[in-house]
Design an enzyme around this catalytic site. Structure first.
Site: not given
Ligand code: PRP
Ligand code: URA
Length: 213
Positions: A107, A111, A203, A206
């Site tokens: 994400r 945005t 997160d 993370d």
């Molecule tokens: C997180 C999570 C989803 C997304 C959800 O990933 O694992 O893929 O956010 O958010 P949304 O429903 O608002 O799209 P992130 O973008 O943090 O990437 P990462 O897993 O690589 O840290």
């Molecule tokens: N992605 C995450 O990992 N946690 C949240 O709460 C939302 C998006």
């Protein structure tokens, strides 16, 4: 239950609730978080695959002829990178024949829109049950984009499996892909201004990979 949410299955079980509580707890370190997420995904696999197509087959026990069953539906797991990776182990434990595709999305922090960076899928998307795995269904942007991509590649039978969902995320996914069944272990209250689920678990990527600090 929130109104107007469709095709949402919240898996309720004491073992699921215990695991989810440990994932939510900020004191849970990465090594435990990974193990619990994998375990919880395995518990979910049981429910998510409850209606897999099976066929009766003849077998012989050491004593006599009888019948049994074999699973005749092919399953493809599609974790959304990164956090979805944490759920694959739990699913393949119960579905050792499942093949695994990958979708890389993150994400944009400003945005909150998904940005794609990787795709790799096995063949037979069209005739398989596709289980898209991602612990977090927040705004629903990543899940909707991943599923749109899979449909574009021919997938027809898709389910989305999350650990925590927000009402906003379920609504967005319902609107974009009304036929897709959404599994989760909790429908949380809302999102904060940065698109994080409240109360949520933070997160997920993370916490799995220890990249938060
Ligand atoms: C997180 C999570 C989803 C997304 C959800 O990933 O694992 O893929 O956010 O958010 P949304 O429903 O608002 O799209 P992130 O973008 O943090 O990437 P990462 O897993 O690589 O840290
Ligand atoms: N992605 C995450 O990992 N946690 C949240 O709460 C939302 C998006």
């Amino acid at each position: 239950m929130q109104k107007n949410l469709k095709n949402l299955i919240i898996i309720e079980h004491p073992l699921v609730k215990r695991d989810l509580t440990l994932l939510r707890d900020r004191r849970t370190p990465s090594f435990q978080f990974r193990a619990i997420l994998r375990h919880l995904a395995g518990l979910m696999a049981y429910e998510v695959t409850k209606d897999l197509k099976i066929e009766k087959i003849d077998i012989h026990t050491p004593l006599e002829k009888t019948f049994g069953y074999k699973i005749i539906e092919e399953v493809i797991l599609v974790p959304i990178l990164r956090a979805g990776l944490g759920m694959v182990g739990g699913f393949v434990e119960y579905l050792p024949d499942a093949r695994v595709g990958h979708i890389g999305l993150y994400r944009d922090e400003e945005t909150l829109k998904p940005v794609d960076y990787y795709f790799k899928f096995p063949k037979k998307l069209k005739d398989s049950l596709i289980l898209v795995l991602d612990p977090m269904l927040a705004t629903g942007g990543s899940a909707s984009a991943a599923i749109a991509f899979l449909k574009n590649k021919g997938a027809r039978n898709i389910r989305f499996v999350s650990i925590v969902a927000s009402p906003q995320g379920v609504r967005t996914l319902n609107k974009a892909h009304p036929e897709v069944r959404i599994y989760t272990t909790a429908l949380d209250r809302t999102l904060n201004s940065k698109g994080y689920i409240l109360p949520g678990l933070g997160d997920a990527g993370d916490r799995i990979f220890g990249t938060g600090d």
